[in-house]
Write a protein that holds these residues in place. Structure first.
Motif, PDB file in Angstrom:
ATOM      1  N   LEU A 165      23.906   5.999  37.213  1.00  0.00           N
ATOM      2  CA  LEU A 165      24.588   6.954  38.618  1.00  0.00           C
ATOM      3  C   LEU A 165      26.087   6.443  38.662  1.00  0.00           C
ATOM      4  O   LEU A 165      26.939   5.604  39.109  1.00  0.00           O
ATOM      5  CB  LEU A 165      23.873   6.208  39.737  1.00  0.00           C
ATOM      6  CG  LEU A 165      24.500   7.259  40.580  1.00  0.00           C
ATOM      7  CD1 LEU A 165      24.415   8.979  39.838  1.00  0.00           C
ATOM      8  CD2 LEU A 165      24.458   7.553  41.622  1.00  0.00           C
ATOM      9  N   HIS A 166      27.172   7.508  37.775  1.00  0.00           N
ATOM     10  CA  HIS A 166      28.407   7.243  37.614  1.00  0.00           C
ATOM     11  C   HIS A 166      28.544   8.828  37.355  1.00  0.00           C
ATOM     12  O   HIS A 166      28.398   9.599  36.874  1.00  0.00           O
ATOM     13  CB  HIS A 166      28.896   6.755  36.520  1.00  0.00           C
ATOM     14  CG  HIS A 166      28.647   7.090  34.753  1.00  0.00           C
ATOM     15  ND1 HIS A 166      27.375   6.765  34.783  1.00  0.00           N
ATOM     16  CD2 HIS A 166      29.209   8.227  34.305  1.00  0.00           C
ATOM     17  CE1 HIS A 166      26.644   7.477  33.002  1.00  0.00           C
ATOM     18  NE2 HIS A 166      28.139   7.885  32.849  1.00  0.00           N
ATOM     19  N   GLU A 167      30.194   8.818  38.044  1.00  0.00           N
ATOM     20  CA  GLU A 167      30.995   9.464  37.427  1.00  0.00           C
ATOM     21  C   GLU A 167      30.892  10.559  36.610  1.00  0.00           C
ATOM     22  O   GLU A 167      31.826   9.613  36.101  1.00  0.00           O
ATOM     23  CB  GLU A 167      32.177  10.000  38.681  1.00  0.00           C
ATOM     24  CG  GLU A 167      33.043  11.635  39.000  1.00  0.00           C
ATOM     25  CD  GLU A 167      34.446  10.902  39.886  1.00  0.00           C
ATOM     26  OE1 GLU A 167      34.790  10.551  40.488  1.00  0.00           O
ATOM     27  OE2 GLU A 167      34.716  12.489  39.940  1.00  0.00           O
ATOM     28  N   VAL A 168      30.792  11.650  36.754  1.00  0.00           N
ATOM     29  CA  VAL A 168      31.066  12.432  35.409  1.00  0.00           C
ATOM     30  C   VAL A 168      32.238  13.176  35.113  1.00  0.00           C
ATOM     31  O   VAL A 168      32.313  13.894  35.884  1.00  0.00           O
ATOM     32  CB  VAL A 168      30.100  13.197  33.952  1.00  0.00           C
ATOM     33  CG1 VAL A 168      30.988  13.742  33.111  1.00  0.00           C
ATOM     34  CG2 VAL A 168      29.090  12.409  33.725  1.00  0.00           C
ATOM     35  N   ILE A 169      33.873  13.251  34.989  1.00  0.00           N
ATOM     36  CA  ILE A 169      35.398  13.551  34.470  1.00  0.00           C
ATOM     37  C   ILE A 169      35.272  14.801  33.506  1.00  0.00           C
ATOM     38  O   ILE A 169      34.929  14.776  32.789  1.00  0.00           O
ATOM     39  CB  ILE A 169      36.444  12.470  34.355  1.00  0.00           C
ATOM     40  CG1 ILE A 169      36.098  11.278  35.666  1.00  0.00           C
ATOM     41  CG2 ILE A 169      37.835  13.687  35.154  1.00  0.00           C
ATOM     42  CD1 ILE A 169      36.462  11.682  36.699  1.00  0.00           C
TER      43      ILE A 169
END
Ligand code: SF4
Ligand code: SF4
Ligand code: SF4
Length: 620
Positions: A60-64
């Motif tokens: 799970l990680h942020e997608v800019i």
């Protein structure tokens, strides 16, 4: 390990991000529910879901989102510009989620919707699609008859047609003596393919040095998508093969019949839909189908699209859906109406015979209409009669005759539904219709559970299988609907499994349709509810027959009239243990994981029941 399922991953991400519950508590509860929900399916399934939770959290990680889009990919229009006006105006709006904005006036006034609209819904859900190797292919037709989504179309044509051909369009000399100028092609509608891989598994042709390298093999779709669109466009310029030139008695021949059931939204690899495609190919515009509620009514006719289609002349099967509890009676109504129309046509033809030509009238009334060649001849008679009736203008009876003249071509009435309809909820009506002696054909798409509502047990569910309402394994054997129908003596009955013997399925469907009384076909249909990769669905059908669980047979009253035994057991004696079939499926295997002793006892009981049933059929 979860295949295409994403619910566990998305649920984990949602609770990890949303803060609805403290993150650790949410994950603990998700895992507790996984154990609660899947324990019956076995420790492996529980572990796979728990691993999916852990992996989802790890990845799970942020997608800019960039300020400017740099992708060169563009979203294609919902339907192409070549789509019919109704599809562009109404169907596409519903597909795009704007159905609520459509005015009531956009709807057809009589409630009938255009057919073949699934062809405009290019779902593009497959990452890998079959790629054809012309030099290995033996043109057997096994792949096209088995494809659940009618993605594979075969055609033969004169070599002179190969003008302005796309570079990637593949053909081979037709595999038949005496046709040196005829080419064969298989076209794959890759944008409609689900990537199920079932066609590859049934393909019997392979490279000499590599049995896993078939005449069709799965490969990434992206590199071939543009070229395949061009190939499809060219393929559609080739003439549809003339039904009069096709061998209806052979799977190889049937691949050339135009399918009028295409690109359904059934689950990838569905075991029901190949039977419907075959029905549409064999009986075409003569078919009138009463479809019980269930999977086949959902993928058959849910707005906004339907896979039921027409030929280029706008003719195709007539299809309508009714309820679980009255579909057999609904279909019987089709029969009664067709018989009334036919009787009216015959009466008016005889009234007008002096003007129409008595010879032609009597030939049309007495015409045999079993073989396709006879149907073709009858269509020609009806066309000739139509011209003569039209020339009579407003003569008494002429207009009425024109309205029913098409009924002189024999109608093919089909009552279609699943086992939940035929064995359970609609059984009383079905029994009534079979007992009526009327000429109807019943096709039971037998998945042995209520598939559409999530896999509840029906009376067709086998002994020992786990289903909803039979979580500890079903304790009674499946109802023998075939024997019940055979008891009437005048009902044609067949039990078929396309994966075990497609030629037998073809024979049974043609015999059933030709029998001028009631017919019942029980068609083994693999289903996601059985719990295995449906790529192997047809192979699993073969194992069902080899184990004796699903013997193939036909009871044909016409044989008795001809002085022969009416019952034919068409599959050999069981050659593998029941376990070798059953334990490929989670519905049987899960019980072995959760209650091994009970599962072993039920399997032994089921094995005995299979042998007893087989002996019973042998004695018929
Ligand atoms: S992969 Fe499945 S849907 Fe695609 S062509 Fe083969 S059988 Fe049909
Ligand atoms: S199943 Fe294989 S050999 Fe048969 S027609 Fe299809 S690709 Fe050719
Ligand atoms: S649930 Fe089963 S029968 Fe229904 S569409 Fe899916 S695979 Fe076919």
């Amino acid at each position: 390990g979860l295949g295409g399922r994403i619910n566990t991953v998305l649920q984990t991400c949602f609770f990890a991000l949303s803060g609805v519950l403290p993150r650790d508590e949410a994950i603990r509860r998700i895992k507790a529910m996984i154990t609660h929900s899947y324990a019956e399916k076995g420790a492996v399934v529980v572990a796979q879901n728990n691993a999916a939770v852990d992996q989802a959290l790890a990845e799970l990680h942020e997608v800019i989102i960039p300020a400017i889009a740099t992708s060169v990919l563009e979203r294609p229009p919902i339907v192409p510009a070549t789509a019919p006006a109704f599809v562009k105006r109404v169907t596409a709006a519903i597909m795009a989620g704007h159905g609520d904005a459509l005015p009531v006036s956009a709807m057809p006034v009589d409630g009938t919707f255009p057919l073949g609209t699934a062809a405009w819904e290019k779902r593009n859900i497959a990452e890998d699609v079959p790629i054809w190797e012309t030099d290995l292919c033996i043109q057997c037709g096994q792949c096209s008859i088995a494809c659940p989504h009618s993605v594979i179309c075969a055609r033969f044509f004169d070599v002179a047609r190969l003008v302005d051909v796309p570079e990637t369009f593949k053909t081979a000399p037709v595999n038949a003596r005496g046709y040196p100028d005829t080419r064969f092609t298989l076209q794959f509608y890759v944008e409609d393919c689900t990537g199920c891989g079932l066609c590859v598994e049934v393909c019997p042709a392979h490279a000499v040095d590599d049995p896993n390298h078939r005449a069709i093999n799965m490969a990434p779709k992206a590199p071939v998508l543009v070229s395949e669109r061009a190939n499809i466009a060219f393929f559609e310029t080739l003439p549809v093969n003339d039904r009069a030139l096709v061998d209806f008695a052979d799977v190889r021949g049937v691949q050339f019949l135009e399918p009028l059931f295409e690109f359904s939204g059934a689950c990838g690899g569905c075991g029901e839909t190949p039977y419907l495609r075959l029905l549409s190919q064999l009986f075409g515009d003569r078919a009138q189908i009463a479809n019980a509620t269930g999977c086949s009514s959902i993928y058959g006719g849910s707005l906004p699209v339907t896979p039921w289609a027409t030929d280029k002349a706008g003719r195709g099967p007539a299809w309508s859906n009714s309820l679980f509890e009255d579909n057999a009676e609904f279909g019987l109504g089709f029969r009664l109406a067709a018989d009334m129309h036919l009787a009216l046509a015959v009466r008016l033809l005889r009234d007008l015979a002096p003007s129409l030509g008595a010879d032609l009238v009597e030939a049309a009334i007495a015409a045999p209409q079993i073989r396709e060649s006879e149907i073709v001849a009858q269509r020609q008679r009806v066309a000739a009669l139509r011209a003569r009736v039209t020339a009579l203008g407003d003569a008494p009876g002429a207009r009425d005759l024109l309205s029913v003249l098409d009924h002189m071509v024999r109608r093919s009435i089909w009552l279609v539904g699943g086992d939940g309809w035929a064995y359970d909820i609609g059984f009383g009506g079905l029994d009534h219709v079979l007992a009526s002696g009327r000429d109807v054909n019943v096709l039971v798409l037998d998945t042995e559970v209520y598939s559409n509502t999530g896999g509840q047990a029906s009376k067709a569910t086998p002994l020992g299988a786990v289903a909803k309402f039979a979580a500890a394994g079903k304790r009674t054997a499946r109802k023998d609907l075939a024997l019940q129908a055979i008891a009437y003596g005048n009902v044609y009955v067949a039990q078929v499994a396309m994966g075990a013997n497609p030629q037998h399925t073809l024979l049974a469907m043609r015999e059933a349709e030709a029998w001028p009384g009631p017919s019942l076909i029980l068609a083994y249909s693999h289903c996601i509810a059985h719990g295995y990769d449906l790529r192997y669905g047809m192979k699993q059908q073969d194992l069902a027959t080899a184990s004796g669980y699903w013997p193939l047979f036909r009871f044909n009253p016409a044989m008795r009239r001809a002085g022969e035994a009416p019952f034919r057991l068409d599959s050999p004696r069981p050659s593998i243990p029941l376990k070798d079939y059953a334990y490929n499926e989670l519905r049987y295997r899960s019980l072995a994981a959760s209650r091994p002793e009970e599962a072993a006892a039920l399997l032994a009981q089921a094995g005995t029941a299979v042998m007893e049933k087989y002996a019973q059929y042998e004695a018929l």
